[in-house]
Design an enzyme around this catalytic site. Structure first.
Site, mmCIF file in Angstrom:
data_model
loop_
_atom_site.group_PDB
_atom_site.id
_atom_site.type_symbol
_atom_site.label_atom_id
_atom_site.label_comp_id
_atom_site.label_asym_id
_atom_site.label_seq_id
_atom_site.Cartn_x
_atom_site.Cartn_y
_atom_site.Cartn_z
ATOM 1 N N TRP A 62 -7.665 97.892 68.183
ATOM 2 C CA TRP A 62 -7.876 97.868 66.726
ATOM 3 C C TRP A 62 -8.460 96.556 66.261
ATOM 4 C CZ3 TRP A 62 -8.742 102.111 64.524
ATOM 5 C CH2 TRP A 62 -8.061 103.269 64.905
ATOM 6 N N LYS B 75 0.970 106.189 59.598
ATOM 7 C CA LYS B 75 1.796 105.838 60.748
ATOM 8 C C LYS B 75 3.271 105.744 60.328
ATOM 9 C CE LYS B 75 -2.194 105.337 62.742
ATOM 10 N NZ LYS B 75 -2.958 104.147 62.994
ATOM 11 N N ASP C 132 -3.667 93.373 59.835
ATOM 12 C CA ASP C 132 -3.662 94.840 59.904
ATOM 13 C C ASP C 132 -2.291 95.243 60.441
ATOM 14 O OD1 ASP C 132 -3.881 97.507 60.529
ATOM 15 O OD2 ASP C 132 -5.714 97.306 61.729
HETATM 16 C C1 LIG Z 1 -4.479 103.911 62.893
HETATM 17 C C2 LIG Z 1 -4.911 102.494 62.764
HETATM 18 C C3 LIG Z 1 -6.086 102.139 62.080
HETATM 19 C C4 LIG Z 1 -7.097 103.146 61.596
HETATM 20 O O1 LIG Z 1 -6.699 103.850 60.546
HETATM 21 P P1 LIG Z 1 -7.612 104.996 59.905
HETATM 22 O O2 LIG Z 1 -6.772 105.380 58.761
HETATM 23 O O3 LIG Z 1 -7.812 106.064 60.925
HETATM 24 O O4 LIG Z 1 -8.894 104.377 59.498
HETATM 25 C C5 LIG Z 1 -6.376 100.798 61.951
HETATM 26 N N1 LIG Z 1 -5.577 99.850 62.476
HETATM 27 C C6 LIG Z 1 -4.453 100.169 63.163
HETATM 28 C C7 LIG Z 1 -3.624 99.074 63.734
HETATM 29 C C8 LIG Z 1 -4.097 101.491 63.316
HETATM 30 O O5 LIG Z 1 -2.981 101.803 63.999
#
Ligand SMILES: *Cc1c(COP(=O)(O)O)cnc(C)c1O
Length: 362
Positions: free
Chosen positions: A105, A200, A176
């Site tokens: 990511w 998540k 993030d």
């Molecule tokens: C799932 C995830 C994303 C991407 O998210 P989307 O909603 O599919 O754009 C970005 N960063 C992390 C750490 C993730 O787990």
């Protein structure tokens, strides 16, 4: 309905009580005669749902008063562009953005940011196959960077920060936290921006959370779309355009549920216990392996491999037969992955552990 446990990395399991409440309120929210999905985002009913959600999230994470909470669309990947579009303007152009590359990511984030700024990879764990977080002393930061980006829980690689970085000189840290926000106590004041997709650990896909310090508003690049300019979004209480109303409603139910469970500190203790249980089963002998360095093993996303990978299909079929679903690893790394977010009860982890032991012939 057969009883299952859902180990998906996202969209992921939600608390059963939340889904039951949403079902009960589906056709008529609190006597309004309307489903939340049908309400105007500017009407008093939805405004109250929205304000309760913001208030509860602020309380759960102890978000200081000088931070705005924004509910956006576009997901984590959207923020990979929205963050540089909002913050690269803090410095003379072209600005430099520092990144710590710890897995898939943060890798995606730095690739996207390179479209808007110079990117400096201050540290990378690529040489260690993304199994650790490089020690902060080794980071080669740019003194005048617009910001530093980190991914505090690498969902695919199963690597989680066990510290909050401290950097001298006032460079804001953007984190993030998509896959572990609300799973552990954090000090929001250590970060300039925290963002995460909701699917998540918070609620349905389609909602993206941004927590931003107020002094970082108003530095967007001229090309930044108005609907994604945090200053504009903040000034309109996330209603500059129509927000993902139903997803906000469900997130609000999840926040209220978390509060009833004792808040983030209490949930963190349960998450520690769940992770301990699962890693102990993986470490019992060589039948399974998790390759992440011990201090950085994620409590939320647990990738693992069978030492005999020819058994993968058999393992997954047996798991499915027991109602243990979505254990296949991400296609980029193979193997297995068990995501054990807040809403995964310890009984689910125990069921997985029982199966791991049985399959290994223990
Ligand atoms: C799932 C995830 C994303 C991407 O998210 P989307 O909603 O599919 O754009 C970005 N960063 C992390 C750490 C993730 O787990």
């Amino acid at each position: 309905m057969t009883h299952i446990y859902n180990f998906s990395a996202g969209p992921a399991v939600l608390p059963k009580e939340v889904l039951e409440q949403a079902a009960a309120e589906m056709l008529d929210w609190h006597g309004s005669g309307m489903s939340v999905m049908e309400m105007s985002h500017r009407g008093p009913e939805f405004i109250s749902i929205y304000r309760d959600a913001v208030r509860d999230l602020r309380e759960l994470l102890a978000v200081p008063d000088n931070y705005k909470i924004l509910f956006q669309q576009g997901g984590g990947l959207g923020q990979n562009a929205i963050v540089p579009l909002n913050l690269a303007g803090r410095k003379a152009q072209p600005a430099t953005i520092d990144f710590v590359h710890t897995g898939s990511w943060s890798g995606k984030s730095l690739k996207e940011a390179a479209r808007y700024a110079n990117v400096n990879v201050a540290a990378s764990s690529k040489e260690s196959a993304f199994t650790l977080v490089p020690p902060q002393e080794s980071w080669k930061l740019t003194p005048d960077a617009a910001y530093l980006h980190i991914c505090t829980n690498e969902t695919i690689d199963g690597v989680e920060y066990n510290f909050a970085p401290e950097i001298a000189g006032g460079t804001p840290i953007v984190a993030d936290m998509s896959s572990h926000i609300l799973s552990r106590v954090i000090d929001v004041s250590k970060y300039g921006v925290i963002f995460g997709g909701a699917q998540k650990n918070i609620g349905p896909a389609g909602l993206t959370l941004v927590i931003v310090r107020e002094d970082l508003l108003g530095t967007s690049l001229p090309v930044c779309p108005s609907a994604f300019d945090w200053k504009t979004v903040a000034e309109h209480e996330s209603m500059y355009n129509t927000p993902p109303t139903y997803a906000i409603y469900i997130a609000g139910l999840v926040f209220a549920h978390l509060k009833r469970q004792g808040g983030v500190a209490a949930v963190e203790q349960r998450n520690i216990a769940k992770a301990k249980l699962l890693y102990a089963a993986l470490d019992a002998d060589d039948f399974y392996q998790n390759r992440v360095a011990l201090p950085f093993r994620s409590r939320m996303n647990v990738p693992f491999y069978l030492s005999d990978e020819s058994l993968n299909d058999k393992f997954l079929a047996g798991a499915k037969a027991r109602g243990l679903l979505q254990l296949k690893g991400h296609k980029s790394v193979g193997g297995m992955r068990a995501s054990i977010y807040n809403a995964m009860p310890i009984e689910g982890v125990q069921a997985l552990v029982d199966y791991l032991n049985e399959f290994a012939g223990r």
